[in-house]
Design an enzyme around this catalytic site. Structure first.
Site, mmCIF file in Angstrom:
data_model
loop_
_atom_site.group_PDB
_atom_site.id
_atom_site.type_symbol
_atom_site.label_atom_id
_atom_site.label_comp_id
_atom_site.label_asym_id
_atom_site.label_seq_id
_atom_site.Cartn_x
_atom_site.Cartn_y
_atom_site.Cartn_z
ATOM 1 C CB CYS A 228 -5.602 -4.567 13.703
ATOM 2 S SG CYS A 228 -6.909 -5.226 12.684
ATOM 3 C CG ASP B 219 -13.285 -5.834 6.045
ATOM 4 O OD1 ASP B 219 -13.361 -6.922 6.657
ATOM 5 O OD2 ASP B 219 -12.801 -4.802 6.540
ATOM 6 C CE LYS C 133 -7.357 -1.425 16.821
ATOM 7 N NZ LYS C 133 -8.728 -1.735 16.518
ATOM 8 C CB VAL D 172 -15.445 3.904 21.486
ATOM 9 C CG1 VAL D 172 -16.910 4.285 21.466
ATOM 10 C CG2 VAL D 172 -15.244 2.480 21.041
ATOM 11 C CD GLU D 173 -10.734 0.129 18.405
ATOM 12 O OE1 GLU D 173 -10.846 -1.041 18.748
ATOM 13 O OE2 GLU D 173 -10.375 0.466 17.251
ATOM 14 C CD GLU E 134 -3.076 -4.013 -1.836
ATOM 15 O OE1 GLU E 134 -3.820 -4.950 -1.461
ATOM 16 O OE2 GLU E 134 -3.449 -2.826 -1.890
ATOM 17 C CB ILE F 204 -13.595 3.010 13.981
ATOM 18 C CG1 ILE F 204 -13.354 1.649 13.308
ATOM 19 C CG2 ILE F 204 -12.588 4.042 13.483
ATOM 20 C CD1 ILE F 204 -13.598 1.634 11.820
ATOM 21 C CB THR G 215 -7.822 -2.490 6.256
ATOM 22 O OG1 THR G 215 -8.351 -2.172 4.970
ATOM 23 C CG2 THR G 215 -8.412 -1.550 7.288
ATOM 24 C CB CYS G 216 -5.375 -5.912 9.358
ATOM 25 S SG CYS G 216 -4.586 -6.547 10.833
ATOM 26 C CB SER H 74 -14.419 -2.085 3.560
ATOM 27 O OG SER H 74 -13.767 -2.140 4.818
ATOM 28 N N GLY I 139 -18.931 4.537 9.452
ATOM 29 C CA GLY I 139 -19.131 3.324 8.684
ATOM 30 C C GLY I 139 -18.098 3.163 7.591
#
Lengths: 711, 497
Positions: free
Chosen positions: B76, B336, B79, B214-215, B53, B212, B70-71, B175, B295
């Site tokens: 996630c 992803d 966020k 709207v969040e 990684e 993403i 990413t998460c 991604s 996107g």
């Protein structure tokens, strides 16, 4: 569906519910085939005629309809196999016997078709019925029904042609029953292929109130007049809380004439005060939850500090604003409830109802007769009789105090005690909880009991365990002290008892008519909510089965179906979920670990005790605990318990899954929603412990369990 | 059955002649949710596993990433932390009618939240590393590259290169957010940067209307920013149930976000007053921050896939079969980077199933039906199963739609004008519940249990026989007695708005 609705084949059916036990006594166990059924019908009818004569003088209403029609209706009940079947079914229900005519194939087929049609009708059509109780507490979503209405209106226009059917059929209902039945069935069946028109027909009826009312009135006149008793009402309900209102509305929707009486509105219940909406709306779930919302903010303010929010001065709470806003909301809700009853054509009578005889209710001196009486008067908080108990308050008063308690003692460790402890603690009162046992929430899962006690103590509530109250003493300065077996704690502004609730069965005439009551004062009922007096029924807290609003609602619907829809329905008490709105709250469904071990022996326990994401940021010591109890043999999930933020909301969906009998493997096959707390329930891979009671050779091997759990 | 046979044959052939010569049984490129899960579970099955990684950094680039992926680092988790932070804004307004007297001046300290967020994701990054090492997985920090069907090369931070052979290679590189091709695009940012801004922007333009977009719109609005949401379609959240999309649009607007539907961004211009945003309608908006949430693209470019002939699709997603295997038998891909269903729990499922298939001797295909998901806008949206439009398209008979729109109890006192909307889509013939959705407080928490029921084919009758939990919002799902509408078979749903 209008065929069923308007034809009201029910004259004989509803009447059948009248004297179930006596009818059974006559027919006894000889009811095997058609001849026997006919005979039974005849015997019963003649009995009713006899009773009708004696009753006539008492009745305030005259005979509404020609004797010929009445005779025809009676003939129908005697000559129709299907009707006789229904009669028998109803007549056995009081005894809990299985349906009497299981060998009558024809009757059963007819009955099944009949039931199926009704079920379809029921599922698809109740559109404009206001969704009452449960919806209301979230605030009349009926205000939104405008949208739905316009949609259904459109459909109604499209199918207006079919609307004529009810009239036709109701005029036919004086035909002999077999004709009526074949007609009714063929009609109904011809509807079903195009079930959308079938559906909208019913909607049409409900949509235009005037037309609807007329139709129903007509059909009802028919059934009432065909009834030799001439009661004022088919159903008289005493008590307009969740269960009573639900049963009454549904009964009225099924075509019964219904009255309901309730005491005048007050936030504090007594022998002379109550209010439409009942405990849930006025003195329970709703005001409680509103106070919970308010009190939760102090915790949220603390949390928000950890997320970067800062207040120039500490937020302060104004009790009177909250109570004023709460009471305005309760007034609004009780008004909505009254409207709901009105719109369902249930006659609301304000006053204190008392049973005079098995078919008569006295409301403040005025007598009303009814074919069936429903007692749904609920329960009331109970304060034990100790010295000084007059200085103590109960939950009714606690929800409507003139000022916020500075320091409050709450006696009791049940859910009401914990909810109020959370409320007052959140509003910055000094809260002391006195419990007789070592732990709070007797009857709940042991781990949940430990966990919630710890979490509440961390938020500042002081628990006094194994302390029984002995006396309340009021000192000269007006402050109260509580004397227990361990000592005396002084300086309370309020002492609240949350030591239980008792059914409201006193002074409502139950003893005089012979309604059996248990030791705790609860009305004894059978599985269909029928009391020892066949014409008297009871639902909700007054029966002390499971004292929850949604359960009373279930019992109410089931009763309406049993009495007026020809669908004897037993409420289903398995896997009833429930919540405690303590802080943190609890959600649970199914068995506790202790119950599961007792009933199933071999169980696997999955637990998760974690710090939620919010707490890692806020720095508060909040944790969440989750638990699944799984049957080792069948892999079925037997119980689910959670204590932590959002537990009640989270539990509902799982309750559907558990009620449907799903397995741990089904849980595991479901993908999580990330990041939530709830996803933890579908990601518990390894059992925390396995409990084995049976012979090891019969049990599942270790690896098998792992394989299932680790899918 | 057949594939299972093939698979095990391939396995045995290889193990017979090659097994001893590999450095690893499995080498994973990418330590995000899917990669870490696959690595750990494979190691649990006894495989010798290595994983590489990029070095940790909150903002991803060609040189940076971090265990957790990413998460945990850029999705996630951070966020949701910001969502929590932003939600307090509305909560404080609501508190007043519940009797709380709050000082006029309430201060929101973004830097403090940012610091705590960074601390938390750094902590999680460490947790992930420990998880791997305690599972016996060897970790490498650096850029992974495929140099042969059974060979990987890791370029470490100091530039040194390591080369290893592996029986299986798993690509789980995820991604990355994309910039649209418009003039001035370099003035905008993506969600990576948005999670680590120095200052809270006073004026924001969000381009896009996926989850993403709207969040972030909700987060900033909750923190007091002026937010404009610019998107191409009539409604936000394409692909979700149209009725629920309309509810979300209404709620976003109700919370003070300015919506610009059917609009595209034409150009960004730097001015003294900030960024001038010009739309294709000629409208001009001034912003401090412009977020592109239009996107994400799979991270497949720098893996040297061409060298071994691993096929990718038009947008660069690695093509895989139902078992997550690429066209090169020893190379697999999950998460992803395969652009199947881009959700953390799905990547976890794919990772678990990969381990089961390759090392657990239990070939298993991930099941993509009835996967629940959530959008953490404020209030949130959550759904599982089919949307009404999908149900109409797929059903063989009539479709029944049950909806409930109500004022949540909290709003009766707070006075907030915002309905909670719930919806069940039912197959009339079988009574099976095909889809459930909800927009309102706690929707994601509520939907999880409902998802189990749907996954197992629960009927509407089974919902109805479940007793409600009172008073909750969730109980509405088991008390929807009346059908709102019935859509006859053969109806064509309205096209995407």
């Amino acid at each position: 569906m209008a065929s069923i609705f308007a034809s009201t084949t029910t004259p004989s059916i509803t009447r059948a519910g009248l004297l179930p036990k006596r009818a059974l006594g006559v027919s006894s166990s000889t009811v095997l085939g058609l001849p026997a059924m006919g005979k039974m019908g005849r015997v019963r009818c003649s009995m009713e005629e006899g009773k009708a004569c004696s009753h006539e003088s008492k009745s305030k209403m005259g005979m509404g309809m020609g004797a010929s029609l009445m005779a025809a209706a009676m003939a129908a009940s005697m000559s129709s196999p299907a009707m006789a079947l229904v009669d028998e079914r109803l007549s056995t229900e009081g005894t809990g016997l299985p349906f009497g005519l299981s060998n009558n194939l024809l009757g059963w087929i007819l009955f099944a078709v009949f039931g199926l049609i009704w079920a379809l009708y029921f599922v698809y059509t109740s559109d404009l019925e206001e969704d009452e109780e449960s919806g209301l507490t979230q605030t009349s979503k009926k205000e939104e029904e405008g949208e739905g209405e316009s949609v259904t209106k459109k459909m109604a226009v499209a199918t207006s042609l079919t609307v004529t059917t009810p009239k036709k059929l109701s005029s036919l209902s004086s035909l002999s029953s077999p004709t009526l039945h074949s007609l009714f069935f063929s009609k109904a069946l011809s509807f079903s292929p195009s079930s959308s028109s079938f559906l909208s027909l019913r909607k049409t009826l409900l949509l235009s109130p005037s037309h609807h009312t007329r139709t129903r009135r007509r059909s009802f006149t028919l059934s009432a007049s065909a009834n030799p008793h001439n009661y004022d009402f088919d159903l008289f309900t005493i008590g307009a809380g969740s269960g009573g209102v639900r049963a009454s509305r549904f009964a009225a929707n099924y075509g019964a004439s219904v009255a309901i009486c309730e005491l005048p509105f007050s936030t504090i219940s007594s022998d002379v005060t109550g209010g439409v909406g009942g405990t849930c709306v006025l003195r329970g779930c709703v005001p409680k939850k509103l106070l919970v919302y308010s009190s939760k903010y102090s915790h949220e303010f603390e949390e928000s500090n950890g997320f970067g929010w800062k207040y120039e001065s500490e937020p302060k709470h104004d009790w009177s604003t909250l109570i004023a806003n709460k009471n305005a909301e309760l007034q609004r809700l009780t008004g909505i409830y009254k409207n709901i009853l009105k719109n369902s054509n249930v006659q609301l009578i304000e006053g204190r109802g008392k049973i005079v005889d098995p078919h008569t209710v006295d409301v403040d001196g005025k007598l009303y007769t009814a074919r069936h009486i429903l007692v749904s008067v609920g329960g009331r908080p109970f304060i034990p009789d100790i010295p000084g108990s007059e200085h103590a308050i109960d939950s009714d008063a606690a929800l409507d105090l003139p000022s916020k308690p500075e320091k409050i003692a709450i006696v009791g460790g049940g859910y009401i005690a914990l909810e109020f402890a959370g409320i007052f603690n959140g509003l910055k009162s000094d809260v002391h909880v006195f419990i007789r046992q070592k732990k709070v929430l007797r009857g709940f899962d042991e781990e949940i009991r430990d966990f919630v006690g710890e979490q509440m103590a961390l938020r500042g509530i002081e628990f006094h365990t194994e302390e029984s109250p002995q006396a309340v003493v009021k000192s000269a300065d007006g402050s109260l002290s509580l004397k227990t077996n361990k000592g005396t704690v002084e300086g309370f502004s309020h002492i609240m008892f949350a030591t239980g609730r008792k059914p409201n069965t006193k002074n409502i005439g139950l003893e005089s008519v012979g309604v059996k009551i248990d030791k705790k004062g609860a009305i004894e009922v059978n599985e269909y909510s029928q009391s020892s007096v066949p014409s008297i029924w009871a639902v909700g807290d007054v029966t002390d089965r499971i004292n929850l609003t949604p359960v009373a609602l279930m019992e109410g619907v089931a009763l309406a179906k049993t009495l007026f829809l020809n669908e004897p329905t037993k409420p289903e008490y398995s896997y009833v979920p429930s919540a405690v709105f303590s802080q943190p709250p609890i959600g649970q469904v199914g068995l506790t670990e202790e119950q599961a071990v007792e009933q199933y022996g071999d169980v696997d326990i999955f637990t998760s005790n974690f710090r939620p994401l919010k707490a890692t940021l806020s720095g508060l010591p909040d944790r969440t605990f989750m638990k699944l109890i799984v049957c080792a043999k069948t892999n079925k999930v037997l119980g689910l318990h959670m204590c932590g933020e959002d537990s009640p909301e989270i539990t509902q969906g799982f309750a559907v899954a558990i009620k449907a009998g799903l397995t741990k493997a089904d849980f595991d096959a479901t993908v999580g929603i990330h990041p939530t707390a709830a996803e933890e329930f579908v990601t518990m891979r390894t059992p925390t412990r396995k409990i084995r009671k049976t012979n090891p050779s019969e049990g599942r091997s270790e690896s098998e369990v792992k394989a299932v759990a680790g899918t | 059955m057949e594939s299972r046979k093939m698979l095990s044959e391939a396995e045995t052939n290889k193990s017979a002649d090659q097994v001893a010569s590999f450095d690893f049984d499995l080498f994973v490129i990418g330590g995000g949710s899917g990669g870490v899960r696959a690595a750990r579970f494979s190691a649990n099955f006894g495989a010798k596993v290595g994983i590489c990684e990029l070095p940790y950094h909150p903002i991803s680039s060609d040189k940076h990433g971090g265990f957790g992926g990413t998460c945990v680092i850029r999705g996630c988790v951070p966020k949701k932390i910001l969502v929590y932070g932003g939600t307090f804004g509305g909560d404080l307004e609501d508190a007043r009618n519940f009797g709380w007297e709050l000082s006029e001046k309430i201060d929101f300290n973004w830097k403090k939240l940012l610091q705590k967020k960074t601390d938390e994701i750094s902590r999680l990054n460490g947790v992930y590393k420990r998880l791997l090492s305690s599972a016996g997985v060897k970790t490498f920090e650096g850029q992974g590259k495929i140099t042969g069907p059974n060979e990987v090369e890791v370029t470490q931070i100091d530039g040194t290169k390591l080369s290893y052979t592996a029986k299986h290679i798993l690509i789980a590189t995820g991604s990355r957010a994309q910039f649209p091709n418009i003039p001035g695009q370099e003035l905008g940012i993506t969600s990576d940067e948005a999670l680590s801004l120095e200052e809270i922007p006073k004026r924001v333009v969000v381009h896009g209307a996926g989850y993403i977009a709207v969040e972030f719109a909700s987060i900033w609005r909750g923190m007091g920013s002026e937010v404009h949401l610019v998107y191409r379609k009539e409604l936000p959240l394409r692909g979700f149930d149209d009725e629920m999309r309309a509810v979300v649009a209404k709620n976003l607007e109700g919370r003070g976000i300015v919506l610009h539907p059917s609009t595209n961004l034409a150009q960004l211009i730097k001015t003294e007053d900030g960024i001038k945003v010009i739309t294709d309608h000629g409208e001009e908006l001034m912003a401090d921050t412009v977020l592109f949430a239009t996107g994400r693209a799979p991270n497949s470019k720098r893996l040297n896939l061409e060298a071994v002939g691993v096929q990718v699709d038009k947008i660069g997603a690695i093509k895989v079969d139902e078992y997550s295997r690429t066209n090169v038998p020893s190379i697999w891909a999950i998460g992803d980077v395969t652009n199947r269903m881009n959700l953390t729990p799905v990547a976890l499922m794919e990772g678990t199933y990969f381990a089961n298939t390759v090392f657990g001797n239990r070939p298993s295909k991930p099941d993509y039906s009835n996967i629940p998901c959530a959008v953490f806008c404020n209030p949130p949206l959550s759904c599982v199963g089919l949307s009404e439009e999908q149900a109409i398209k797929q059903a063989n008979g009539d479709v029944l739609v049950f909806t409930s729109s109500f004022n949540p109890m909290k709003n009766t006192i707070s006075g907030r004008q915002e309905k909670t909307v719930m919806k069940l889509v039912v197959d009339a013939a079988t009574d099976k519940v095909l889809g459930a959705s909800m927009c309102g407080p706690d929707a994601p928490e509520i939907m999880q249990g409902i998802a189990i029921a749907l996954k197992c084919g629960a009927t509407k009758a089974q919902f109805d026989t479940t007793v409600g939990i009172h008073p909750s919002s969730a109980e509405e799902f088991v008390t929807m007695r009346s059908v709102t509408r019935r859509i006859p078979v053969g109806t064509t749903p309205k096209t995407n708005l």
